[in-house]
Design an enzyme around this catalytic site. Structure first.
Site, PDB file in Angstrom:
ATOM      1  N   THR A   1       0.824  -1.209   0.000  1.00  0.00           N
ATOM      2  CA  THR A   1       0.000   0.000   0.000  1.00  0.00           C
ATOM      3  C   THR A   1       0.859   1.261   0.000  1.00  0.00           C
ATOM      4  OG1 THR A   1      -0.068  -0.284   2.369  1.00  0.00           O
ATOM      5  CG2 THR A   1      -2.026  -0.937   1.180  1.00  0.00           C
TER       6      THR A   1
ATOM      7  N   SER B   1      32.408  -5.936   5.301  1.00  0.00           N
ATOM      8  CA  SER B   1      31.231  -6.656   5.791  1.00  0.00           C
ATOM      9  C   SER B   1      31.702  -7.877   6.566  1.00  0.00           C
ATOM     10  CB  SER B   1      30.350  -7.093   4.613  1.00  0.00           C
ATOM     11  OG  SER B   1      29.516  -8.151   5.036  1.00  0.00           O
TER      12      SER B   1
ATOM     13  N   GLY C   1      16.687 -11.783   2.787  1.00  0.00           N
ATOM     14  CA  GLY C   1      15.646 -12.319   1.910  1.00  0.00           C
ATOM     15  C   GLY C   1      14.432 -12.849   2.656  1.00  0.00           C
ATOM     16  N   ALA C   2      14.301 -12.503   3.939  1.00  0.00           N
ATOM     17  CA  ALA C   2      13.183 -13.034   4.718  1.00  0.00           C
ATOM     18  C   ALA C   2      12.026 -12.050   4.785  1.00  0.00           C
ATOM     19  CB  ALA C   2      13.657 -13.395   6.125  1.00  0.00           C
ATOM     20  N   GLY C   3      12.154 -10.925   4.094  1.00  0.00           N
ATOM     21  CA  GLY C   3      11.069  -9.935   4.098  1.00  0.00           C
ATOM     22  C   GLY C   3      11.078  -9.072   5.344  1.00  0.00           C
TER      23      GLY C   3
ATOM     24  N   GLU D   1      17.452   2.558  -2.956  1.00  0.00           N
ATOM     25  CA  GLU D   1      16.849   1.357  -3.576  1.00  0.00           C
ATOM     26  C   GLU D   1      16.471   1.652  -5.022  1.00  0.00           C
ATOM     27  OE1 GLU D   1      16.200  -1.653  -2.158  1.00  0.00           O
ATOM     28  OE2 GLU D   1      16.516  -1.219  -0.031  1.00  0.00           O
TER      29      GLU D   1
ATOM     30  N   ASP E   1       9.678   0.587   4.699  1.00  0.00           N
ATOM     31  CA  ASP E   1      10.782  -0.088   5.395  1.00  0.00           C
ATOM     32  C   ASP E   1      11.748   0.922   5.996  1.00  0.00           C
ATOM     33  OD1 ASP E   1       9.485  -2.126   4.167  1.00  0.00           O
ATOM     34  OD2 ASP E   1      11.103  -2.651   2.798  1.00  0.00           O
TER      35      ASP E   1
ATOM     36  N   TYR F   1       8.186  -7.255  -8.266  1.00  0.00           N
ATOM     37  CA  TYR F   1       7.699  -6.171  -7.393  1.00  0.00           C
ATOM     38  C   TYR F   1       7.478  -4.901  -8.227  1.00  0.00           C
ATOM     39  CZ  TYR F   1       7.777  -2.730  -3.580  1.00  0.00           C
ATOM     40  OH  TYR F   1       7.471  -1.707  -2.726  1.00  0.00           O
TER      41      TYR F   1
HETATM   42  C1  GLA Z   1       8.889  -4.151   0.367  1.00  0.00           C
HETATM   43  C2  GLA Z   1       9.063  -2.677   0.025  1.00  0.00           C
HETATM   44  C3  GLA Z   1       8.100  -1.796   0.805  1.00  0.00           C
HETATM   45  C4  GLA Z   1       6.668  -2.308   0.686  1.00  0.00           C
HETATM   46  C5  GLA Z   1       6.607  -3.809   0.959  1.00  0.00           C
HETATM   47  C6  GLA Z   1       5.237  -4.387   0.681  1.00  0.00           C
HETATM   48  O1  GLA Z   1       9.268  -4.393   1.687  1.00  0.00           O
HETATM   49  O2  GLA Z   1      10.386  -2.267   0.284  1.00  0.00           O
HETATM   50  O3  GLA Z   1       8.199  -0.469   0.364  1.00  0.00           O
HETATM   51  O4  GLA Z   1       6.117  -1.987  -0.556  1.00  0.00           O
HETATM   52  O5  GLA Z   1       7.536  -4.529   0.176  1.00  0.00           O
HETATM   53  O6  GLA Z   1       4.316  -3.847   1.538  1.00  0.00           O
END
Ligand code: GLA
Length: 380
Positions: free
Chosen positions: A33, A65, A118-120, A156, A168, A218
């Site tokens: 959103t 790193s 990569g885990a969101g 990004e 994020d 995405y």
């Molecule tokens: C990723 C993006 C965020 C958001 C989410 C989905 O984490 O970086 O900006 O769009 O996906 O809600």
């Protein structure tokens, strides 16, 4: 972690610097959103990035790193872009600060993190926010917190190929211990919500799946939303983002957009409304409604937005079977975690069942992370 970083810093650079940290995030509800001008409901978590940094009086950044055991040096001009993906985040932050008129020069740094990649959970936002916050402090730039978040987001967009929203980076800059935040991504108004759900726990189940091409998929979702919003705008000029539209207006343009774009927009319009419903429910401590909305989000992310996968749908089904209050895929999708709101007494049986069934089906265990809402970007 701090001791290891410090030891390496001394070995590499023969001195010591200042420590900074930032955090990954969870999001209770409001997914996909942010780039549609809608609401999100994230919080920073107790997993993040920590960096030791000292200015070196040159125009070069020397970065190590610890987790990857890789050392990179780069200059601060556009043509100095390094190729290693992790270093592009640091380079991008430097460049975005410079583009905004910030006067910075070289520094030495060693950093490490514990946000699963990569885990969101936004390990990249944690990295960007750590450096944006640190450079702002060390060079006394006076950049406000929103702009620090935007510096991460532009990194990004311009250096990592992901056209992400602001959630994020916002979460990792503004995060506070024990508090979730509702952010209106159109007006950037936000409110802290203390989150201590009596009798419930929040737990993440990580499928440990990371699908290739997640970032291009995405970006495609975002384009679908923009096309749908543009079609609606022709009839309703006040619609800047999909957030400003409703299902009725979307239906008016159904025949002029693709079926796919229609499905994406349908999901987004409903999801924006769900965040507001969840806020109301939280005011009443009505976690059953919060949970129902989470399941609705999962359904939409899976069937309409199509960013779930077999493993995440499987975890979501198990949650339902175990009577878990709410469960859904979290973050960008295409792998990563489900976020689960579970009653204390169901926690152990749920985790045991999920581990056993998932292992039987996919040959490996999901990882389990208890959510602890924590502070975002800070100097240690
Ligand atoms: C990723 C993006 C965020 C958001 C989410 C989905 O984490 O970086 O900006 O769009 O996906 O809600």
């Amino acid at each position: 972690m701090q001791t290891k970083i410090s030891e390496k810093f001394t070995t590499l650079f023969g001195c010591s610097g200042d420590f900074f940290a930032s955090a990954g995030r969870i999001n209770l509800i409001g997914e996909q959103t942010d780039y549609n001008g809608g609401f999100v409901f994230p919080g920073a978590i107790d997993k993040g990035i920590m960096a030791e940094i000292k200015l070196n009086g040159t125009n070069k950044v020397c970065a190590y790193s610890l987790d990857l055991d890789e050392y990179v040096e780069f200059g601060l001009a556009e043509e100095d872009a390094p190729s290693q993906s992790w270093s592009r985040y640091i380079f991008g932050v430097c460049r975005e600060i410079i583009k905004r008129g910030g006067e910075i020069s070289g520094f030495n740094t060693v950093f490490a993190g514990d946000v699963p990649l990569g885990a969101g959970m936004s390990s990249s936002a944690a990295l960007e926010s750590t450096f944006a916050f640190a450079l702002n402090h060390l060079f006394n730039l006076g950049i406000d917190k929103f702009e620090l978040a935007r510096i991460g987001q532009s990194t990004e967009h311009n250096y990592c190929g992901v056209k992400c929203g602001i959630m994020d980076q916002f979460a990792s800059v503004f995060g506070k211990k024990g508090q979730l935040m509702r952010l209106d991504c159109k007006t950037m108004e936000y409110k802290y919500y203390p989150f201590h759900p009596e009798g419930y726990r929040l737990v993440l189940l990580d499928s440990v799946v990371k699908h290739e091409l997640a970032s291009s998929a995405y970006n495609k979702r975002r384009e679908s939303c923009e096309r749908a919003a543009a079609a609606i705008r022709e009839r309703h000029p006040e619609v800047e983002f999909l957030r400003d539209a409703n299902r009725e207006w979307l239906d008016e343009v159904k025949d002029s957009i693709s079926e796919e774009d229609y499905m994406r927009a349908e999901y987004v319009i409903d999801e924006v409304a769900r965040v507001l419903d969840v806020c109301d429910a939280l005011e009443r401590d009505d976690y059953e409604t919060v949970g129902e909305k989470m399941y609705e989000t999962h359904y939409g992310m899976s069937r309409l937005y199509e960013v779930s996968c077999e493993e995440l749908d499987f975890l979501n089904n198990i949650a339902r079977e175990c009577g878990v209050t709410g469960s859904r895929v979290m973050g960008g999708g295409f792998g990563g975690c489900t976020i689960n709101l579970v009653k204390n007494e169901l926690y152990v049986p749920f985790i045991e069942k999920a581990k056993a069934a998932f292992t039987q089906r996919f040959g490996h265990e999901p990882k389990v992370y208890d959510v602890v809402i924590s502070d975002g970007a800070r100097k240690l």
